[in-house]
Design an enzyme around this catalytic site. Structure first.
Site, PDB file in Angstrom:
ATOM      1  N   GLY A 104      -2.714  -5.210   5.541  1.00 26.08           N
ATOM      2  CA  GLY A 104      -2.247  -3.836   5.311  1.00 26.08           C
ATOM      3  C   GLY A 104      -1.934  -3.518   3.870  1.00 26.08           C
ATOM      4  O   GLY A 104      -1.339  -2.492   3.570  1.00 26.08           O
ATOM      5  N   GLY A 106      -4.321  -3.297   1.508  1.00 30.07           N
ATOM      6  CA  GLY A 106      -5.490  -2.686   0.867  1.00 30.07           C
ATOM      7  C   GLY A 106      -6.388  -3.677   0.146  1.00 30.07           C
ATOM      8  O   GLY A 106      -7.110  -3.302  -0.777  1.00 30.07           O
ATOM      9  N   SER A 107      -6.362  -4.932   0.582  1.00 34.04           N
ATOM     10  CA  SER A 107      -7.147  -5.960  -0.109  1.00 34.04           C
ATOM     11  C   SER A 107      -8.645  -5.594  -0.207  1.00 34.04           C
ATOM     12  O   SER A 107      -9.249  -5.727  -1.271  1.00 34.04           O
ATOM     13  CB  SER A 107      -6.928  -7.299   0.598  1.00 34.04           C
ATOM     14  OG  SER A 107      -8.099  -8.017   0.708  1.00 34.04           O
ATOM     15  N   ALA A 109     -10.180  -2.614  -0.120  1.00 31.63           N
ATOM     16  CA  ALA A 109     -10.429  -1.504  -1.053  1.00 31.63           C
ATOM     17  C   ALA A 109     -10.149  -1.940  -2.491  1.00 31.63           C
ATOM     18  O   ALA A 109     -10.825  -1.499  -3.427  1.00 31.63           O
ATOM     19  CB  ALA A 109      -9.562  -0.300  -0.681  1.00 31.63           C
ATOM     20  N   ASP A 151      -6.546   4.507   1.251  1.00 34.36           N
ATOM     21  CA  ASP A 151      -6.565   3.253   0.480  1.00 34.36           C
ATOM     22  C   ASP A 151      -7.332   3.415  -0.828  1.00 34.36           C
ATOM     23  O   ASP A 151      -6.809   3.095  -1.898  1.00 34.36           O
ATOM     24  CB  ASP A 151      -7.240   2.130   1.294  1.00 34.36           C
ATOM     25  CG  ASP A 151      -6.290   1.491   2.281  1.00 34.36           C
ATOM     26  OD1 ASP A 151      -5.323   2.161   2.674  1.00 34.36           O
ATOM     27  OD2 ASP A 151      -6.522   0.323   2.666  1.00 34.36           O
TER      28      ASP A 151
END
Ligand code: PMV
Length: 311
Positions: A104, A106-107, A109, A151
């Protein structure tokens, strides 16, 4: 050699509801980043990707698997977007990231944004944040179905913002806020959590719509609290939003335990963040309480804790 990076992110208010056209508020986590490094290779022709965190090295045109495909598609789509013929390049792209995968933050993106930025820089293309954001959105859509777009926007602009599908308002905070992020260590696929909410929505649209409306009320009030510099009000809204996400069925025992631990240790409010079902929670704190909250989270089972100040 060309290097670029991108920040992680947290959703402060409004996840899941944002997929259904409601607003959300998110902030970058600038201390926790993904990096991409592009170098020209003279030894062999082709494009080589080295993903340190996955322990994988592969060619752009190797048959994709679940782990390599997002990276291959990102590189391919970026070069296509910049109208650069693939055959013309012999490159090595090294990737590393401190952003935990599938939690959660945003890795996906962020890694995509770092790749886009590094390739743009390598090719001496001036890419505005809006261009990068749109390209990463296109890639995320290709890979993950129906992302809301929050994101890529918060990561490409690296600013706190209010977001509603296609609409962005950058937020000017009256005073900085302090966030402690606790990682359950349990990976969770956003796509699965969004599908879970979709099922519930299909079964009882009015009831779920009512929860989304409540979440939207928290988000709008939270935006105001951020802009006016009212952390106590904001904290209460985070906690209220967590209760609504519990009702949506996207929290977990581990997340609830960390949220409780943060509150007992003096957080102004806390909630799960992102898709849920695992992943991370976020607590809002007065700066002096950050060490105690971080310790309490580790004692309650967090695998790691991040701190960020959002200004
Ligand atoms: O888990 P993350 O960081 O991808 O956040 C997901 C947020 C959702 O609202 C659940 C989905 C979305 O696309 O906005």
């Amino acid at each position: 050699m060309t290097i670029a990076s991108a920040a992680g992110k947290v959703i402060l208010l409004g996840e899941h509801a944002v997929v259904y056209g409601q607003p959300a508020v998110a902030a970058p986590v600038s201390e926790v980043r993904a990096w991409a490094e592009v170098t020209t290779t003279f030894s062999e022709k082709g494009i080589f990707i080295h993903a340190e965190d996955l322990g994988r090295s592969f060619r752009l045109d190797d048959p994709p698997d679940e782990l390599t495909r997002p990276l291959q598609e990102t590189v391919r789509n970026t070069l296509r977007n910049l109208r650069f013929p693939l055959e013309a390049l012999s490159l090595e792209i090294h990737l590393r990231s401190r952003i935990p995968i599938a939690r959660g933050m945003g890795s996906g993106a962020a890694v995509a944004t770092a790749i886009v930025r590094a390739i743009g820089k390598y090719l001496s293309r001036d890419m505005a944040p809006a261009h990068i954001s749109a390209l990463v959105f296109q890639i995320e859509t290709l890979l993950h179905g129906t992302p809301s777009g929050i994101d890529n926007t918060v990561i490409a602009f690296e600013r706190p913002l209010w977001y509603r599908r296609g609409e962005v308002a950058f937020l000017t905070l009256n005073e900085p806020i302090h966030l402690v992020i606790g990682d359950t260590g349990t990976p969770s696929r956003t796509r699965d959590m969004v599908a879970h909410v979709r099922e519930k929505y299909s079964a009882a649209p009015a009831a779920i719509e009512a929860i989304f409306d409540e979440i939207a009320r928290c988000t709008e009030a939270g935006r105001e609290a951020l802009e006016q510099g009212n952390p106590i009000t904001l904290g209460g809204l985070l906690s209220e939003n967590h209760a609504l996400l519990q009702r949506l069925g996207v929290s977990s025992e581990e997340l609830d335990a960390l949220v409780m631990a943060a509150r007992h240790a003096g957080a102004l409010g806390a909630k799960m963040t992102g898709g849920g079902g695992g992943g991370c929670m976020v607590a809002l704190a007065f700066e002096e309480d950050v060490p105690a909250i971080s310790e309490a989270l580790m004692a309650a089972g967090a695998k790691q804790v991040f701190y960020t100040m959002v200004a």
